[in-house]
Design an enzyme around this catalytic site. Structure first.
Site, PDB file in Angstrom:
ATOM      1  N   ARG A  32       3.917  -4.666  17.586  1.00  0.00           N
ATOM      2  CA  ARG A  32       4.527  -4.559  15.932  1.00  0.00           C
ATOM      3  C   ARG A  32       5.556  -5.652  15.517  1.00  0.00           C
ATOM      4  O   ARG A  32       6.195  -6.095  16.335  1.00  0.00           O
ATOM      5  CB  ARG A  32       6.206  -3.947  16.677  1.00  0.00           C
ATOM      6  CG  ARG A  32       7.011  -2.994  15.593  1.00  0.00           C
ATOM      7  CD  ARG A  32       8.026  -2.565  15.755  1.00  0.00           C
ATOM      8  NE  ARG A  32       7.819  -1.320  16.820  1.00  0.00           N
ATOM      9  CZ  ARG A  32       7.707  -0.247  15.805  1.00  0.00           C
ATOM     10  NH1 ARG A  32       6.743   0.188  14.690  1.00  0.00           N
ATOM     11  NH2 ARG A  32       6.966   1.191  16.849  1.00  0.00           N
ATOM     12  N   GLU A  57      -5.354   7.003   7.750  1.00  0.00           N
ATOM     13  CA  GLU A  57      -4.388   8.076   7.640  1.00  0.00           C
ATOM     14  C   GLU A  57      -4.993   9.147   7.441  1.00  0.00           C
ATOM     15  O   GLU A  57      -5.968   9.113   6.173  1.00  0.00           O
ATOM     16  CB  GLU A  57      -2.858   7.761   6.555  1.00  0.00           C
ATOM     17  CG  GLU A  57      -2.187   8.365   7.168  1.00  0.00           C
ATOM     18  CD  GLU A  57      -0.757   8.046   8.606  1.00  0.00           C
ATOM     19  OE1 GLU A  57      -1.471   7.902   8.922  1.00  0.00           O
ATOM     20  OE2 GLU A  57       0.157   9.083   8.735  1.00  0.00           O
ATOM     21  N   ARG A 106      -2.057   9.131  11.900  1.00  0.00           N
ATOM     22  CA  ARG A 106      -2.903   7.878  12.221  1.00  0.00           C
ATOM     23  C   ARG A 106      -3.540   8.173  13.461  1.00  0.00           C
ATOM     24  O   ARG A 106      -4.291   8.436  14.148  1.00  0.00           O
ATOM     25  CB  ARG A 106      -1.994   6.856  12.477  1.00  0.00           C
ATOM     26  CG  ARG A 106      -3.027   5.175  12.870  1.00  0.00           C
ATOM     27  CD  ARG A 106      -1.751   4.581  13.264  1.00  0.00           C
ATOM     28  NE  ARG A 106      -2.620   2.700  13.375  1.00  0.00           N
ATOM     29  CZ  ARG A 106      -1.999   2.256  13.235  1.00  0.00           C
ATOM     30  NH1 ARG A 106      -0.491   2.264  12.963  1.00  0.00           N
ATOM     31  NH2 ARG A 106      -2.160   0.898  13.298  1.00  0.00           N
ATOM     32  N   ARG A 157      -3.247   8.224  17.367  1.00  0.00           N
ATOM     33  CA  ARG A 157      -2.750   6.832  17.551  1.00  0.00           C
ATOM     34  C   ARG A 157      -1.915   6.692  18.729  1.00  0.00           C
ATOM     35  O   ARG A 157      -1.925   5.328  19.467  1.00  0.00           O
ATOM     36  CB  ARG A 157      -0.900   6.612  17.002  1.00  0.00           C
ATOM     37  CG  ARG A 157       0.134   5.302  17.004  1.00  0.00           C
ATOM     38  CD  ARG A 157       0.788   5.756  15.954  1.00  0.00           C
ATOM     39  NE  ARG A 157       1.667   5.460  16.038  1.00  0.00           N
ATOM     40  CZ  ARG A 157       2.602   4.804  17.232  1.00  0.00           C
ATOM     41  NH1 ARG A 157       3.213   5.094  17.818  1.00  0.00           N
ATOM     42  NH2 ARG A 157       3.629   3.772  16.388  1.00  0.00           N
ATOM     43  N   PHE A 196      -7.386   2.552   5.976  1.00  0.00           N
ATOM     44  CA  PHE A 196      -6.387   0.663   5.457  1.00  0.00           C
ATOM     45  C   PHE A 196      -6.656  -0.566   6.209  1.00  0.00           C
ATOM     46  O   PHE A 196      -6.302  -1.927   5.931  1.00  0.00           O
ATOM     47  CB  PHE A 196      -4.886   1.032   5.472  1.00  0.00           C
ATOM     48  CG  PHE A 196      -4.140   1.528   6.320  1.00  0.00           C
ATOM     49  CD1 PHE A 196      -4.501   1.186   8.203  1.00  0.00           C
ATOM     50  CD2 PHE A 196      -4.005   3.035   6.896  1.00  0.00           C
ATOM     51  CE1 PHE A 196      -4.236   1.482   9.659  1.00  0.00           C
ATOM     52  CE2 PHE A 196      -3.974   3.914   8.157  1.00  0.00           C
ATOM     53  CZ  PHE A 196      -4.273   3.366   9.019  1.00  0.00           C
ATOM     54  N   LYS A 206       7.208  -1.433   6.825  1.00  0.00           N
ATOM     55  CA  LYS A 206       7.104  -0.170   6.453  1.00  0.00           C
ATOM     56  C   LYS A 206       8.754   0.061   5.245  1.00  0.00           C
ATOM     57  O   LYS A 206       9.530  -0.380   5.634  1.00  0.00           O
ATOM     58  CB  LYS A 206       7.410   0.412   6.869  1.00  0.00           C
ATOM     59  CG  LYS A 206       8.546   1.198   7.943  1.00  0.00           C
ATOM     60  CD  LYS A 206       7.211   1.536   8.994  1.00  0.00           C
ATOM     61  CE  LYS A 206       8.773   2.062  10.156  1.00  0.00           C
ATOM     62  NZ  LYS A 206       8.198   2.643  11.648  1.00  0.00           N
ATOM     63  N   LYS A 246       2.461   4.349   1.985  1.00  0.00           N
ATOM     64  CA  LYS A 246       1.902   4.890   3.139  1.00  0.00           C
ATOM     65  C   LYS A 246       1.683   6.599   2.831  1.00  0.00           C
ATOM     66  O   LYS A 246       2.953   7.156   2.642  1.00  0.00           O
ATOM     67  CB  LYS A 246       3.418   4.532   3.281  1.00  0.00           C
ATOM     68  CG  LYS A 246       3.488   4.520   4.886  1.00  0.00           C
ATOM     69  CD  LYS A 246       5.320   4.397   5.290  1.00  0.00           C
ATOM     70  CE  LYS A 246       5.402   4.337   6.448  1.00  0.00           C
ATOM     71  NZ  LYS A 246       4.790   5.765   7.334  1.00  0.00           N
ATOM     72  N   GLU A 304       1.057  -1.479   0.186  1.00  0.00           N
ATOM     73  CA  GLU A 304       0.131  -0.418   0.189  1.00  0.00           C
ATOM     74  C   GLU A 304       1.048   1.655  -0.425  1.00  0.00           C
ATOM     75  O   GLU A 304       1.732   1.509   0.361  1.00  0.00           O
ATOM     76  CB  GLU A 304      -0.799   0.272   0.887  1.00  0.00           C
ATOM     77  CG  GLU A 304      -1.859  -1.716   0.992  1.00  0.00           C
ATOM     78  CD  GLU A 304      -2.503  -0.724   2.508  1.00  0.00           C
ATOM     79  OE1 GLU A 304      -2.913   0.216   3.225  1.00  0.00           O
ATOM     80  OE2 GLU A 304      -3.401  -2.282   2.978  1.00  0.00           O
TER      81      GLU A 304
HETATM   82  P1  ATP Z   1       5.179   3.190  13.809  1.00  0.00           P
HETATM   83  O1  ATP Z   1       3.972   3.529  13.679  1.00  0.00           O
HETATM   84  O2  ATP Z   1       5.656   1.911  13.478  1.00  0.00           O
HETATM   85  O3  ATP Z   1       6.019   2.834  15.392  1.00  0.00           O
HETATM   86  P2  ATP Z   1       6.259   5.910  13.274  1.00  0.00           P
HETATM   87  O4  ATP Z   1       4.534   6.429  13.981  1.00  0.00           O
HETATM   88  O5  ATP Z   1       7.377   6.103  13.216  1.00  0.00           O
HETATM   89  O6  ATP Z   1       6.803   4.392  14.033  1.00  0.00           O
HETATM   90  P3  ATP Z   1       5.958   5.212  10.924  1.00  0.00           P
HETATM   91  O7  ATP Z   1       7.042   4.668  10.561  1.00  0.00           O
HETATM   92  O8  ATP Z   1       6.152   6.562   9.217  1.00  0.00           O
HETATM   93  O9  ATP Z   1       5.092   5.582  11.907  1.00  0.00           O
HETATM   94  O10 ATP Z   1       5.137   3.808   9.943  1.00  0.00           O
HETATM   95  C1  ATP Z   1       4.217   3.172  10.420  1.00  0.00           C
HETATM   96  C2  ATP Z   1       2.539   4.960  10.222  1.00  0.00           C
HETATM   97  O11 ATP Z   1       2.008   4.631   8.856  1.00  0.00           O
HETATM   98  C3  ATP Z   1       1.281   3.963  10.925  1.00  0.00           C
HETATM   99  O12 ATP Z   1       0.877   4.372  12.038  1.00  0.00           O
HETATM  100  C4  ATP Z   1       0.658   4.395   9.983  1.00  0.00           C
HETATM  101  O13 ATP Z   1      -0.167   6.175  11.102  1.00  0.00           O
HETATM  102  C5  ATP Z   1       1.412   5.315   8.445  1.00  0.00           C
HETATM  103  N1  ATP Z   1       0.272   4.952   7.529  1.00  0.00           N
HETATM  104  C6  ATP Z   1       0.633   5.781   5.972  1.00  0.00           C
HETATM  105  N2  ATP Z   1       0.059   4.573   5.790  1.00  0.00           N
HETATM  106  C7  ATP Z   1      -0.101   3.782   5.652  1.00  0.00           C
HETATM  107  C8  ATP Z   1      -1.335   2.272   4.978  1.00  0.00           C
HETATM  108  N3  ATP Z   1      -1.181   2.346   3.752  1.00  0.00           N
HETATM  109  N4  ATP Z   1      -1.018   1.351   5.977  1.00  0.00           N
HETATM  110  C9  ATP Z   1      -0.893   1.802   7.318  1.00  0.00           C
HETATM  111  N5  ATP Z   1      -0.164   2.398   7.811  1.00  0.00           N
HETATM  112  C10 ATP Z   1       0.006   4.383   7.128  1.00  0.00           C
END
Ligand code: ATP
Length: 614
Positions: A446, A331, A286, A301, A371, A452, A281, A279
């Site tokens: 996790r 998102e 979130r 979140r 999502f 990702k 990103k 998907e």
């Molecule tokens: P994490 O949430 O893994 O602790 P982080 O807050 O730094 O790390 P990212 O590293 O950017 O976040 O990656 C995860 C986040 O990406 C998800 O929590 C969500 O908010 C966002 N996201 C964006 N697009 C999507 C998608 N298609 N599916 C799932 N999450 C997505």
């Protein structure tokens, strides 16, 4: 239950020098607590009066707390302030002054947990005119009956620092200790079987440790789908481990989010997941949306209630979600109505605010890219494989402007994954998230069900760029009224005395600035593209270059539509995610950033590296 018992335990816990001791003390306290008080005590241990998602702010300013202490102690407020300066903790000040209380108490009695909790709750809920006086009175009333040690902890709650250091896992561990004897034969056998596989020295201790961990896991599994430790504690207290069966996923109570693992390349992702969903990103917030009947709650979140901040999403949910009750995730991202591009996080983040919500919603409307779905009309979908949940999600959302599904493909080819990655990064998205088609929704963990792959952010331009305005586009949507939606801008080519286009800037301006810009620019409008201007894009209105604005951008990218650096680099250069910072009244177009400088900046910036982290 007397609050004195709790305060004494808090004092011991505060002094405890190991987490183990702390957990044992907490377990003792919970054992002594009846089921009517347990919820309140768990909340107090967490330093709150309700589960965090309720967003109940108990906050009371230091000044008012000082006033309450002064009122009941007979000390002048100045002296309380002085003592606070020395001790740095009003809890300790309250304890000290109560020890040497100068003024005899008007009322003195035993404080119950319920009394303390209820007064603190009234303090948290008091609002409007006269509420500060009421808060001081309510706190003073408690202090009047409090013993010094009780006062120390009562005071710390509204100040928001209990200083006990009790985390949620410690609370769950303490419960697990108390529930050891409750483990049924099945659970015990599960642990025994595990121990049989290994040679263990202290079998009894090891058995207990493993059983405790397993019980804690069972509690946590429920906590992950029902973020209210107070109500879980109450059910455990009333019905032991069986109480966990009463805890269900409930619209209105947030689920802890599933998190993504990282892998460095498309190849490794495919190796790990095989055929998987990939998907786009999106780089926004979130959100977990809970719909129950006509009510919609949007959680962050971190389980904060964001509903008042995103009114357009709440409205869209009512229009576009078919189910009566549902819990789903997505998102939320600001999208530029003028250009249709996704806006950078720095813009979206501005929507996280308590004031000017309506105005901001108009300037930076959010779109929700969904999502996942966890609950649909009474059915818990978390255990379904992802591919089934996605199908349910497709059925759940009606077509509309504000909510759409994330862009997604299914593939087992690293090449296809890479191509999809590049495509999305090219559109200004953050990268991709690959998803295991057969995985359930794993709340609060996790795991490799999500992986990702992000573009690098190291390329973010350190410096701002000064660009000359060469034309503008008339406003669409909410901006029609201003007659200006986005600016066409250029950098200066010293060699040939040309202004070469580099960016369409549609963000960063306030409504007032949009109006002012339209006013001044319309005065310099010209019928056709000026000769000194090199641009393939056709502005709605061309202007004779006169004004310069300062712009910040994420990076400089190659562009098929812009002209800056085209001669030198073979392809034009553009600013990605440009946003206006200010109007440079002190600069002429010839003093704008030069093409030469832009080429240098482009070469210096770190390029996109697949898999690199922020
Ligand atoms: P994490 O949430 O893994 O602790 P982080 O807050 O730094 O790390 P990212 O590293 O950017 O976040 O990656 C995860 C986040 O990406 C998800 O929590 C969500 O908010 C966002 N996201 C964006 N697009 C999507 C998608 N298609 N599916 C799932 N999450 C997505």
């Amino acid at each position: 239950m007397q609050f004195k018992i709790v305060a004494d335990y808090f004092e011991k816990i505060e002094k405890a020098n190991s987490r183990l001791l702390m957990t044992d003390l907490l377990a003792e306290l919970f054992k002594k607590t009846g089921s009517d008080d347990i919820q309140q005590i768990v909340f107090l241990c967490q330093g709150q009066l309700a589960p965090p998602y309720e967003g109940l702010d108990i906050g009371m300013g230091e000044k008012f707390v000082e006033e309450a202490i002064a009122k009941i102690s007979g000390y002048p407020k100045k002296e309380i302030e002085q003592k606070f300066k020395v001790k740095g903790d009003l809890g300790l000040v309250a304890e000290e002054v109560l020890k040497k209380k100068k003024q005899s108490a008007l009322f003195s009695g035993e404080l119950s947990v319920a009394k303390v909790f209820n007064n603190l709750l009234k303090i948290a809920r008091a609002e409007g005119k006269g509420s500060q006086d009421l808060k001081i009175r309510l706190l003073a009333e408690l202090l009047n009956s409090a013993k010094p040690v009780e006062a120390k902890y009562i005071i710390r709650v509204p100040l928001g620092h209990l200083r006990l250091g009790i985390g949620d896992p410690t609370i769950m561990d303490a419960f697990a200790i108390n529930l050891l004897k409750e483990a049924d034969a099945k659970l015990k056998k599960e642990i025994e079987d595990k121990l049989k596989e290994k040679k263990v020295d202290k079998r009894k201790e090891e058995f207990e440790r493993k059983l405790r961990m397993r019980i804690r896991e069972l509690i946590e599994e429920k906590y992950n789908v029902h973020s209210d430790l107070g109500s879980i504690a109450e059910k455990l207290k009333r019905n032991g481990l069986n109480g966990l069966k009463e805890i269900h996923i409930t619209p209105g109570v947030p689920i802890r989010p599933t998190l993504a693992e990282r892998l460095p390349s498309a190849g490794e992702i495919v190796k790990k997941l095989g055929k998987c969903a990939v998907e786009a990103k999106y780089d926004g917030f979130r959100v977990q949306v809970h719909k129950y009947g006509e009510k919609v709650t949007i959680f962050s979140r971190r389980q904060e209630n964001m509903t008042p901040m995103f009114p357009e999403i709440a409205e869209a949910v009512k229009k576009q979600v078919k189910a009566k009750d549902a819990i789903f995730e997505g998102e939320a991202l600001a999208v530029n109505e003028q250009t249709g591009e996704y806006l950078p996080f720095q813009v979206t983040i501005q929507r996280k605010r308590k004031y000017d919500i309506k105005e901001m919603a108009k300037d930076f409307p959010l779109r929700l890219f969904v999502f996942d779905v966890m609950f649909d009309d009474g059915k818990n979908l978390m255990g379904l494989p992802f591919k089934e949940r996605r199908k349910k999600l497709e059925k759940l959302i009606k077509k509309g402007n504000d909510i759409e599904l994330t862009k997604s493909i299914v593939t087992d080819s690293p090449k296809t994954v890479d191509k999809f990655f590049e495509e999305n990064v090219g559109k200004g998205l953050e990268g991709i998230i690959a998803k295991d088609l057969s995985a359930p929704y794993i709340a609060g963990a996790r795991k490799f069900s999500w992986i990702k792959l992000k573009r690098s952010y190291k390329g973010e331009l350190q410096d701002s760029v000064d660009v000359a305005i060469i034309g503008y586009f008339k406003g669409k949507g909410a901006r029609t009224q201003f007659g200006l939606g986005a600016l066409l801008t250029a950098v200066y080519d010293e060699k040939e005395d040309m202004l070469r286009s580099i960016a369409k800037v549609g963000t960063g301006m306030s409504e007032q600035q949009l109006q002012d810009l339209e006013k001044i620019l319309s005065k310099t409008s010209v019928k056709k593209k000026p000769a000194r201007v090199d641009s393939e894009l056709e502005a709605d209105v061309w202007v004779s270059p006169k004004y310069v604005i300062e712009v910040r951008a994420d990076e400089i990218t190659k562009s098929p539509v812009h002209r800056a650096g085209k001669k030198e680099e073979g392809e034009g250069l553009a600013l990605r995610f440009p946003r206006m910072i200010s109007i440079r009244q002190d600069k002429k177009p010839e003093e704008a950033t030069s093409v030469k400088e832009i080429i240098k900046m482009f070469k210096q910036q770190t390029h996109v590296k697949i898999g690199e982290e922020k």
